[in-house]
Design an enzyme around this catalytic site. Structure first.
Site, PDB file in Angstrom:
ATOM      1  N   THR A 225       7.922   8.209  -0.271  1.00 29.50           N
ATOM      2  CA  THR A 225       7.221   6.664   0.048  1.00 29.50           C
ATOM      3  C   THR A 225       8.468   6.338   1.312  1.00 29.50           C
ATOM      4  O   THR A 225       9.182   5.669   0.391  1.00 29.50           O
ATOM      5  CB  THR A 225       6.023   6.073  -1.046  1.00 29.50           C
ATOM      6  OG1 THR A 225       6.321   4.833  -0.814  1.00 29.50           O
ATOM      7  CG2 THR A 225       7.125   6.347  -2.531  1.00 29.50           C
TER       8      THR A 225
ATOM      9  N   GLU B 124       2.606   7.300  -5.583  1.00 29.19           N
ATOM     10  CA  GLU B 124       3.289   7.066  -7.063  1.00 29.19           C
ATOM     11  C   GLU B 124       2.054   7.448  -7.825  1.00 29.19           C
ATOM     12  O   GLU B 124       2.787   8.070  -8.323  1.00 29.19           O
ATOM     13  CB  GLU B 124       3.448   5.465  -7.488  1.00 29.19           C
ATOM     14  CG  GLU B 124       5.358   4.925  -6.521  1.00 29.19           C
ATOM     15  CD  GLU B 124       4.524   5.157  -5.581  1.00 29.19           C
ATOM     16  OE1 GLU B 124       3.867   4.647  -5.268  1.00 29.19           O
ATOM     17  OE2 GLU B 124       6.053   4.081  -4.815  1.00 29.19           O
TER      18      GLU B 124
ATOM     19  N   LYS C   4       1.742 -17.667  -0.022  1.00 24.68           N
ATOM     20  CA  LYS C   4       1.994 -18.775  -0.546  1.00 24.68           C
ATOM     21  C   LYS C   4       1.496 -19.922  -0.161  1.00 24.68           C
ATOM     22  O   LYS C   4       2.388 -20.272   0.573  1.00 24.68           O
ATOM     23  CB  LYS C   4       2.468 -19.119  -1.952  1.00 24.68           C
ATOM     24  CG  LYS C   4       2.802 -17.811  -2.628  1.00 24.68           C
ATOM     25  CD  LYS C   4       4.082 -17.279  -3.172  1.00 24.68           C
ATOM     26  CE  LYS C   4       4.219 -15.962  -4.104  1.00 24.68           C
ATOM     27  NZ  LYS C   4       4.738 -14.980  -3.462  1.00 24.68           N
TER      28      LYS C   4
ATOM     29  N   TRP D  47      -2.312 -19.565  -3.549  1.00 22.25           N
ATOM     30  CA  TRP D  47      -2.202 -18.085  -2.595  1.00 22.25           C
ATOM     31  C   TRP D  47      -3.454 -17.587  -1.931  1.00 22.25           C
ATOM     32  O   TRP D  47      -4.702 -17.769  -1.903  1.00 22.25           O
ATOM     33  CB  TRP D  47      -2.233 -16.705  -4.116  1.00 22.25           C
ATOM     34  CG  TRP D  47      -1.443 -16.400  -4.085  1.00 22.25           C
ATOM     35  CD1 TRP D  47      -0.255 -17.436  -4.552  1.00 22.25           C
ATOM     36  CD2 TRP D  47      -1.021 -16.194  -5.612  1.00 22.25           C
ATOM     37  NE1 TRP D  47       0.474 -16.862  -5.531  1.00 22.25           N
ATOM     38  CE2 TRP D  47       0.155 -15.972  -6.034  1.00 22.25           C
ATOM     39  CE3 TRP D  47      -1.974 -14.573  -5.874  1.00 22.25           C
ATOM     40  CZ2 TRP D  47       0.352 -14.686  -7.524  1.00 22.25           C
ATOM     41  CZ3 TRP D  47      -1.111 -13.967  -7.232  1.00 22.25           C
ATOM     42  CH2 TRP D  47      -0.060 -14.259  -7.524  1.00 22.25           C
TER      43      TRP D  47
HETATM   44  P1  AMP Z   1       0.960   4.535  -0.216  1.00 21.85           P
HETATM   45  O1  AMP Z   1       2.117   5.044  -0.982  1.00 21.85           O
HETATM   46  O2  AMP Z   1       1.505   4.756   1.468  1.00 21.85           O
HETATM   47  O3  AMP Z   1      -0.520   5.167  -0.245  1.00 21.85           O
HETATM   48  O4  AMP Z   1       0.627   2.782   0.408  1.00 21.85           O
HETATM   49  C1  AMP Z   1      -0.416   3.183  -1.056  1.00 21.85           C
HETATM   50  C2  AMP Z   1      -0.530   1.063  -0.915  1.00 21.85           C
HETATM   51  O5  AMP Z   1      -1.667   1.419  -0.102  1.00 21.85           O
HETATM   52  C3  AMP Z   1      -1.066   0.331  -2.113  1.00 21.85           C
HETATM   53  O6  AMP Z   1      -0.482   0.462  -2.807  1.00 21.85           O
HETATM   54  C4  AMP Z   1      -2.173  -0.817  -2.056  1.00 21.85           C
HETATM   55  O7  AMP Z   1      -1.263  -1.585  -0.766  1.00 21.85           O
HETATM   56  C5  AMP Z   1      -2.658  -0.035  -0.267  1.00 21.85           C
HETATM   57  N1  AMP Z   1      -3.964   0.719  -0.130  1.00 21.85           N
HETATM   58  C6  AMP Z   1      -4.128   1.512  -0.545  1.00 21.85           C
HETATM   59  N2  AMP Z   1      -5.751   2.234  -0.409  1.00 21.85           N
HETATM   60  C7  AMP Z   1      -5.888   0.796  -0.429  1.00 21.85           C
HETATM   61  C8  AMP Z   1      -7.391   0.043  -0.274  1.00 21.85           C
HETATM   62  N3  AMP Z   1      -9.122   1.082  -0.670  1.00 21.85           N
HETATM   63  N4  AMP Z   1      -7.600  -0.756  -0.072  1.00 21.85           N
HETATM   64  C9  AMP Z   1      -6.579  -1.923  -0.296  1.00 21.85           C
HETATM   65  N5  AMP Z   1      -5.205  -1.632  -0.459  1.00 21.85           N
HETATM   66  C10 AMP Z   1      -5.139   0.217  -0.083  1.00 21.85           C
END
Ligand code: AMP
Length: 546
Positions: free
Chosen positions: A188, A334, A444, A449
């Site tokens: 990641t 993760e 912020k 927020w």
């Molecule tokens: P990744 O590890 O690249 O898959 O990214 C994961 C991150 O994507 C999460 O921690 C969120 O911040 C964001 N994310 C995934 N799904 C959503 C969703 N449905 N709405 C908003 N953010 C999301």
């Protein structure tokens, strides 16, 4: 731990949770069902099962042993699905290499994961060639080729995939494995530092598959059942294509793999193969909808999980208007990844489109066995009132146990025995989680927020806006102020003042606070995206430090 001991019969089989059971289930249930590779190939599950055996035999001939790591660089193909099964079933680890990273980052992940063999699509040979001198000890290379002509490369290739399979035995003696054996690894790319490796065991992938399957089973909208036709539109290197290829195979449904994504051919595949269930990030849905409109192809009845980033309400409304059943999934690398899905509760299915859109764009309720809390900095639970914002921390049987060879970040990830997502969210009275920001993206301002995701969503509700990102920039008086970066439809015009007036309308109705409306709006031709098609806010912050 205590509890009543279980009595075991000596000859009893202590059924381990292994990936091979997922494959067996699909092949047994639906041996004649089809797996389709774009315009290239069609095969039955029976043939697929044999090819998984052949691949394992072929890899074993190349020297792959339990405990080794096999990297794959490919688009979304049935070959990749074969690797999803054969590699972990041999007791080896599948490293799904993110082919969208820079060559330096790809090199880093190959060396860090200690890949022993790499299966590489001929399109990525130039990338491997560029880094070959720095790739650590001799890697065996297997070529994945869709073309008839032989790929020209200075790299020395050990085998070609189809030839390897054709001269290998379909009856590979897959070993008994420990269900806690590592099955997969991938990287990641966080906002800072080097890519971080996450890893999942057989047991975790089996439980993730069964829980996701059960979250998607049954009646109601957005369900995935026998009779559906499945096509992934999230890269298979990204969190095992969100784990859905395992679910689809276990179910024995028809599967369609599109190869490299081209919006027009995705739409044509959906039409021709009658694809009914998919998943993708919002930007891909946008492209698919535009292409479908241009080609005059109807997508009514298509069910699609939108995840990886928040689904903008304007996009959801457009999709629902076309008869597409779009809803949200939430998770991260993760977490294997599925944590929540935004299926409507039965009483919500009759709601008008605006209220449905609001619920579908939230991140929804936890899948079975997922425990979710929103907490303050001291890990105190916050009320589920739809207003109190806190960090999302989770527990589930399928979360990465840490970052590969990175104890410091692993400890942060698991501080206090809960996995820290780094996301901020609210939970409403219906139990629906809604992500309002990443911890590091939250703005912020004046002690309050402001949610960058909410602002982006409202900006996107203006009909001429096609992309929007909001970031915080330092401000001497208010600590930070929001800065909006916006892309509008080609041929359209809008002034900064008009877009601000659009936001002030929402502020007047109490949808956002007045101090949430940015003073600065910058119009751009396009916004930078990450390797999986999400807005790249890290790049935007570098471009607009003030
Ligand atoms: P990744 O590890 O690249 O898959 O990214 C994961 C991150 O994507 C999460 O921690 C969120 O911040 C964001 N994310 C995934 N799904 C959503 C969703 N449905 N709405 C908003 N953010 C999301």
């Amino acid at each position: 731990m205590t509890g009543a001991p279980i009595e075991r019969t000596q000859s009893e089989y202590g059924y381990p949770l292994l990936i091979r059971s997922l494959l067996r289930s699909g092949v047994t249930r639906a041996p004649e069902q089809e797996i389709v590779y774009a315009d290239q190939k069609r095969m039955s599950y029976r043939e697929f099962g044999e090819r998984v055996g052949r691949l394992a035999s072929g890899l074993a001939r190349l020297g792959v042993k339990p405990g080794n790591t096999v990297g794959v660089m490919d688009w979304d193909t049935p070959r990749y699905l074969e690797c999803f099964f054969a590699v972990p079933m041999m007791g080896a680890v599948l490293h799904t290499i993110n082919v969208r990273l820079s060559p330096e980052q790809i090199l880093y992940t190959i060396n860090h994961a200690e890949d022993d063999v790499i299966l590489v699509n001929c399109e990525f040979l130039p990338v491997l060639d560029q880094i070959r001198d720095q790739v650590e000890p001799v890697k065996r290379l297997v070529l994945l080729n869709d073309k008839d002509e032989v790929a020209e490369t200075p790299l020395s290739l050990d085998a070609e995939y189809e030839s390897l399979l054709s001269c290998s035995d379909p009856d590979y003696p897959f070993p008994e494995l420990d269900e806690d054996a590592r099955a997969t690894t991938f990287y990641t790319t966080g906002t800072t530092g080097l890519p971080k490796g996450v890893y999942f065991s057989h047991r975790q992938l089996v439980l993730h598959t069964l829980a996701t399957r059960s979250a998607l089973a049954g009646t109601g909208h957005g369900r995935f059942n026998e009779g559906d036709v499945y096509m992934p539109i999230t890269p298979m290197f990204h969190v095992h294509g969100w784990g859905l290829p395992y679910v689809a195979t276990t179910l024995g449904v028809k599967q369609v793999y599109p190869g490299r994504y081209h919006p027009d051919s995705l739409v044509e595949l959906i039409r021709r193969e009658k694809v009914s269930f998919s998943h993708c990030v919002p930007t891909i849905l946008q492209m698919v909808l535009s292409s479908a409109c241009t080609q005059g192809i109807e997508l009514a009845g298509w069910k699609v999980i939108i995840g990886g980033a928040a689904m903008p309400q304007a996009l959801a409304k457009q999709a629902l208007g076309l008869g597409i059943d779009a809803f949200t999934g939430y998770g991260m690398s993760e977490t294997c990844p599925i944590l929540t899905l935004s299926h409507l509760k039965p009483h919500m299915e009759g709601w008008d489109i605006d209220r449905q859109v609001e619920m579908r764009c939230k991140t929804g309720r936890p899948a079975p066995m997922v425990e979710i809390r929103i907490v303050d900095e001291e890990m105190n639970d916050l009320p589920h009132d739809g207003v109190s914002q806190g960090e999302v921390v989770v527990r589930a049987p399928w979360l990465t146990q840490g970052y590969l060879k990175d104890p410091v970040n692993s400890r942060h990830l698991w501080a206090g025995g809960w996995l820290h997502t780094g996301d901020i969210a609210v939970i409403d009275g219906e139990g629906y989680l809604k992500i309002t920001d990443r911890l590091k993206d939250v703005i912020k301002t004046g002690g309050e927020w402001v949610s960058s995701l909410d602002l982006e969503d409202l900006i996107l509700q203006h009909p001429v806006v096609i992309e929007a990102a909001v970031i915080g920039v330092p401000d001497p008086k208010w600590t930070e102020r929001p800065l909006a970066l916006v892309v509008i439809q080609p041929g359209e015009q809008i002034s900064e003042a008009e877009l601000k007036a659009h936001l002030h309308d929402f502020a007047a109705r109490g949808v956002i606070s007045r101090y949430g409306v940015p003073e600065r709006i910058v119009f751009l031709e396009m916004l930078p995206k990450t390797s999986v098609g999400k807005l790249d806010k890290k790049a935007l912050r570098q471009l607009y430090p003030e």
